[in-house]
Motif scaffolding. Structure first.
Motif, mmCIF file in Angstrom:
data_model
loop_
_atom_site.group_PDB
_atom_site.id
_atom_site.type_symbol
_atom_site.label_atom_id
_atom_site.label_comp_id
_atom_site.label_asym_id
_atom_site.label_seq_id
_atom_site.Cartn_x
_atom_site.Cartn_y
_atom_site.Cartn_z
ATOM 1 N N LEU A 1 -6.376 1.510 -4.365
ATOM 2 C CA LEU A 1 -7.319 0.357 -3.685
ATOM 3 C C LEU A 1 -6.898 -1.082 -3.987
ATOM 4 O O LEU A 1 -7.023 -2.199 -3.289
ATOM 5 C CB LEU A 1 -8.700 0.482 -4.279
ATOM 6 C CG LEU A 1 -9.335 1.867 -4.078
ATOM 7 C CD1 LEU A 1 -11.013 1.849 -4.558
ATOM 8 C CD2 LEU A 1 -9.582 1.869 -2.533
ATOM 9 N N PHE A 2 -6.264 -1.235 -5.216
ATOM 10 C CA PHE A 2 -5.868 -2.515 -5.598
ATOM 11 C C PHE A 2 -4.707 -3.100 -4.772
ATOM 12 O O PHE A 2 -4.603 -4.284 -4.434
ATOM 13 C CB PHE A 2 -5.471 -2.389 -7.230
ATOM 14 C CG PHE A 2 -4.973 -3.767 -7.784
ATOM 15 C CD1 PHE A 2 -6.096 -4.722 -7.659
ATOM 16 C CD2 PHE A 2 -3.688 -3.902 -8.495
ATOM 17 C CE1 PHE A 2 -5.630 -5.926 -8.569
ATOM 18 C CE2 PHE A 2 -3.562 -4.942 -9.136
ATOM 19 C CZ PHE A 2 -4.387 -6.102 -9.015
ATOM 20 N N ALA B 1 -2.120 -13.197 1.591
ATOM 21 C CA ALA B 1 -2.513 -14.248 2.575
ATOM 22 C C ALA B 1 -3.406 -15.139 2.177
ATOM 23 O O ALA B 1 -3.700 -16.225 2.884
ATOM 24 C CB ALA B 1 -2.743 -13.412 3.891
ATOM 25 N N ALA B 2 -3.880 -15.290 1.241
ATOM 26 C CA ALA B 2 -5.189 -16.025 0.817
ATOM 27 C C ALA B 2 -4.473 -17.385 0.110
ATOM 28 O O ALA B 2 -3.464 -17.279 -0.194
ATOM 29 C CB ALA B 2 -6.036 -15.554 -0.314
ATOM 30 N N ASP B 3 -5.353 -18.525 0.317
ATOM 31 C CA ASP B 3 -5.002 -19.701 -0.134
ATOM 32 C C ASP B 3 -5.305 -20.107 -1.489
ATOM 33 O O ASP B 3 -5.893 -20.577 -1.974
ATOM 34 C CB ASP B 3 -5.590 -20.752 0.802
ATOM 35 C CG ASP B 3 -5.419 -22.375 0.470
ATOM 36 O OD1 ASP B 3 -4.296 -22.378 0.086
ATOM 37 O OD2 ASP B 3 -6.415 -23.045 0.675
ATOM 38 N N VAL B 4 -4.465 -19.413 -2.496
ATOM 39 C CA VAL B 4 -4.703 -19.309 -3.594
ATOM 40 C C VAL B 4 -4.075 -20.417 -4.482
ATOM 41 O O VAL B 4 -3.023 -20.804 -4.171
ATOM 42 C CB VAL B 4 -4.249 -18.028 -4.647
ATOM 43 C CG1 VAL B 4 -4.377 -18.189 -6.124
ATOM 44 C CG2 VAL B 4 -4.587 -16.797 -4.099
ATOM 45 N N GLU C 1 -2.559 -6.944 -0.789
ATOM 46 C CA GLU C 1 -1.962 -7.114 0.492
ATOM 47 C C GLU C 1 -2.673 -8.418 1.355
ATOM 48 O O GLU C 1 -2.294 -9.324 1.797
ATOM 49 C CB GLU C 1 -1.885 -6.076 1.391
ATOM 50 C CG GLU C 1 -0.811 -5.015 1.072
ATOM 51 C CD GLU C 1 -0.491 -4.097 2.035
ATOM 52 O OE1 GLU C 1 -1.014 -4.060 3.100
ATOM 53 O OE2 GLU C 1 0.336 -3.030 1.993
ATOM 54 N N ARG C 2 -3.968 -8.305 0.834
ATOM 55 C CA ARG C 2 -4.817 -9.245 1.755
ATOM 56 C C ARG C 2 -4.750 -10.413 0.716
ATOM 57 O O ARG C 2 -4.664 -11.678 1.362
ATOM 58 C CB ARG C 2 -6.571 -8.866 1.658
ATOM 59 C CG ARG C 2 -7.344 -9.773 2.433
ATOM 60 C CD ARG C 2 -8.716 -9.171 2.448
ATOM 61 N NE ARG C 2 -8.783 -8.082 3.589
ATOM 62 C CZ ARG C 2 -9.870 -7.538 3.787
ATOM 63 N NH1 ARG C 2 -11.063 -8.039 3.400
ATOM 64 N NH2 ARG C 2 -10.045 -6.802 4.734
ATOM 65 N N LEU C 3 -4.472 -10.375 -0.497
ATOM 66 C CA LEU C 3 -4.383 -11.642 -1.661
ATOM 67 C C LEU C 3 -3.270 -12.415 -1.028
ATOM 68 O O LEU C 3 -3.408 -13.759 -1.440
ATOM 69 C CB LEU C 3 -4.635 -11.273 -2.907
ATOM 70 C CG LEU C 3 -5.743 -10.732 -3.407
ATOM 71 C CD1 LEU C 3 -5.681 -10.668 -5.015
ATOM 72 C CD2 LEU C 3 -6.978 -11.854 -3.239
ATOM 73 N N LEU D 1 0.893 -1.216 -0.272
ATOM 74 C CA LEU D 1 0.078 -0.142 -0.057
ATOM 75 C C LEU D 1 0.701 1.280 0.095
ATOM 76 O O LEU D 1 0.551 2.091 -0.657
ATOM 77 C CB LEU D 1 -0.913 -0.087 1.212
ATOM 78 C CG LEU D 1 -1.901 1.131 1.233
ATOM 79 C CD1 LEU D 1 -2.802 1.063 0.019
ATOM 80 C CD2 LEU D 1 -2.803 1.031 2.514
ATOM 81 N N ALA E 1 -4.242 -2.515 -1.448
ATOM 82 C CA ALA E 1 -4.842 -2.793 -0.367
ATOM 83 C C ALA E 1 -5.520 -4.231 -0.327
ATOM 84 O O ALA E 1 -5.316 -5.112 0.285
ATOM 85 C CB ALA E 1 -5.806 -1.827 0.057
ATOM 86 N N MET E 2 -5.717 -4.584 -1.579
ATOM 87 C CA MET E 2 -6.662 -5.725 -1.768
ATOM 88 C C MET E 2 -5.680 -6.798 -2.209
ATOM 89 O O MET E 2 -5.834 -8.009 -1.663
ATOM 90 C CB MET E 2 -7.543 -5.695 -3.261
ATOM 91 C CG MET E 2 -8.260 -7.178 -3.361
ATOM 92 S SD MET E 2 -9.499 -6.660 -4.265
ATOM 93 C CE MET E 2 -10.731 -6.452 -3.213
ATOM 94 N N THR F 1 -8.258 -10.457 -10.571
ATOM 95 C CA THR F 1 -8.813 -9.481 -9.668
ATOM 96 C C THR F 1 -8.805 -8.079 -10.377
ATOM 97 O O THR F 1 -10.115 -7.645 -10.395
ATOM 98 C CB THR F 1 -7.927 -9.208 -8.437
ATOM 99 O OG1 THR F 1 -7.578 -10.318 -8.074
ATOM 100 C CG2 THR F 1 -8.719 -8.275 -7.462
#
Lengths: 351, 191
Positions: free
Chosen positions: B150-151, B160-163, B156-158, B35, B153-154, B176
């Motif tokens: 905005l992208f 940690a995602a279990d992609v 940063e969350r992705l 960010l 911030a998203m 996205t």
């Protein structure tokens, strides 16, 4: 007496996720019943088909990702996605349309991101927006409520509709929704729009059928709130913003009016969005302040797109746009931890 | 006054340069992992874009048109943009050495940001006057910064995602961005 050493968690009970998801499924019943009462068996078939597709595609995605299928299917999240998408779709759309929508919802918007808990966008709304942009014709044809047609389509006609879409239904059964009537309004007084549009003239406040469907979802949402499935912040933020803006731009019912607050609150997908979509714990914000901002943003976008944009209803777009902003809102609404000062923003460097 | 508001609304949301016109995708994907860098990059691009659209307008109106050299427009604009970027680079190096280090190689890369050249060329094709040109550049930069921040911030969350493995990194970023572009279609017709 031997004291057993027991470690936490001490509270036992049914799987919380499953319980929440099933409660949400049950809470859609009043709205679904109102839909079936006014629009015939179409919405029920939509919901059933979408749920079956959702469970099947969830199982397929889990198998491809080599995850335990039974465990994840039982959490009920795919079922909720299917039901919500089925409720949002117009009745009597062809079956393949439902399949495409559910595919984008479950596979693209959910499992490519890692499944439940990781998806940044609301799966049902992704499915809906993909369909609305790709297949605008069947997605904007709503059948008229029972008040305006001699009889709602029978089961045979519903199955015919599944195969062929609304083209398979008898003529004169589809018509403009209340929001369409206002979208196409060119300089008429609000009273005249109400008098000229059959669906608005037959209703009490916001169009025959649609107002009762929205009241049904409001009842279901109130039950969920009473069960403490979610907090009041996001729905109240959305509905209050929508109420305020539509009251401001009502303009005394003049030819420039954007429609009365009742029209905006009780038509389209307002109540379904406010209580079943905006409250999604995964894709909305986490803090209470963040939820108020999130809900207010959805309300603002819904009103702007409905009034000045191309689309008569905007709940799906507004929710996706705010989903996109949610991580950023979270970043700046982190609550203060008790006993600590306000946390420093990560953007402020310590050097 | 209304036309200025329309230009701003149009460039920030309705005809967003990244999500609707698909210009400037390289920094959008490249600098959106954190960010804080995204905010810095948004600020730097805003500075460069506004200045570059003003400078290219002046060059176009006072140099190229009187001399009848319109066919040199693309090359002249690239030169102008490179100069403005160099100026921004020196400016940031003096005012915020930290941001200068964080932005690193991406600062000179603003030169090759197609959104910057796109704004300059669209200004001439839309025959904007001076005020409209600068507002168009400023609005485009604000829209770019908005979606970039905005992208990020998203993303940063992705992180940690279990992609699933084949979709990790840039792939899920592109998906996205596609979904976001879909959502931005909802703004259609606002202006």
């Amino acid at each position: 007496m031997a004291l057993m050493r027991i470690s936490s968690p001490h509270a036992t009970g049914p799987n919380r996720t499953t319980q929440v998801m099933l409660t949400v499924c049950l809470a859609t019943l009043p709205g679904l019943m109102a839909l079936v009462w006014h629009f015939g068996p179409g919405p029920l078939i939509n919901v059933l088909l979408a749920s079956i597709f959702a469970l099947a595609l969830e199982a397929l995605a889990l198998k491809l990702r080599k995850r335990p299928i039974g465990f994840y299917l039982r959490d009920g999240s795919a079922l909720v996605t299917g039901i919500l998408l089925g409720l949002a779709l117009p009745p009597y759309v062809p079956w393949w349309l439902i399949f495409v929508g559910v595919f984008f919802a479950i596979v693209i918007a959910k499992h490519l991101y890692g499944g439940l808990g990781y998806n940044p966008f609301n799966p049902a709304m992704v499915g809906y927006v993909v369909l609305l942009i790709s297949f605008p014709l069947p997605m904007t044809q709503w059948v008229l409520p029972a008040e305006l047609t001699q009889q709602t389509p029978t089961l045979i006609e519903t199955l015919l509709g599944l195969a062929q879409g609304t083209q398979g239904l008898p003529d004169g059964i589809t018509g403009a929704t209340p929001l369409d009537a206002f979208r196409q309004n060119t300089g008429e007084l609000v009273l005249d729009v109400y008098a000229q549009s059959p669906v608005l003239a037959a209703g009490q406040w916001a169009g025959a059928g649609f107002e009762w469907v929205n009241l049904g979802f409001l009842l279901g949402g109130a039950l969920l709130l009473q069960q403490r499935i979610f907090t009041w912040h996001a729905p109240v933020g959305m509905l209050a913003t929508l109420l305020l803006l539509s009251a401001l731009f009502y303009d005394g019912g003049s030819s420039n009016s954007a429609g009365s607050p009742w029209l905006h609150l009780l038509s389209g997908g307002t109540m379904l969005g406010a209580f079943f979509i905006v409250t999604d714990p995964v894709t909305s914000t986490t803090s209470t302040k963040g939820r108020l901002i999130f809900g207010a943003g959805v309300g603002l976008l819904v009103f702007c797109i409905r009034t000045w944009g191309n689309y008569p209803d905007a709940v799906a777009f507004a929710v996706l746009l705010m989903n996109f902003a949610a991580p950023f809102i979270d970043y700046y609404t982190t609550p203060r931890t008790y006993g600590h000062t306000k946390p420093r923003k990560a953007t402020e460097k310590s050097e | 006054m209304t036309e200025f508001a329309v230009i701003m609304l149009s460039t920030i949301l309705v005809n967003n340069f990244v999500l609707v016109q698909f210009l400037g995708l390289c920094p959008f994907m490249g600098v959106s992992n954190k960010l804080e860098t995204a905010i810095g990059m948004g600020g730097a691009t805003t500075f460069v874009l506004t200045l570059a659209s003003i400078a290219s307008y002046l060059v176009n109106t006072w140099v190229l048109m009187p001399l009848g050299l319109e066919y040199l427009r693309t090359i002249a604009f690239i030169l102008v943009i490179a100069v403005v970027v160099q100026f921004a680079k020196m400016f940031i190096e003096k005012t915020s050495p930290l941001l200068y280090r964080v932005l690193g190689v991406f600062l000179p890369l603003i030169t090759t940001n197609c959104a910057v050249l796109g704004v300059a060329l669209q200004n001439t094709s839309h025959a904007h006057n001076f005020v409209e040109s600068s507002l168009y550049g400023f609005g485009a930069a604000l829209g770019f910064s908005l979606v970039l921040v905005l992208f990020s911030a998203m993303r940063e969350r992705l992180a940690a995602a279990d992609v699933p493995v084949p979709f990790q990194g840039a792939a899920i970023g592109m998906i996205t961005a596609g979904l976001m572009s879909l959502a931005f279609m909802g703004f259609g017709g606002l202006v």
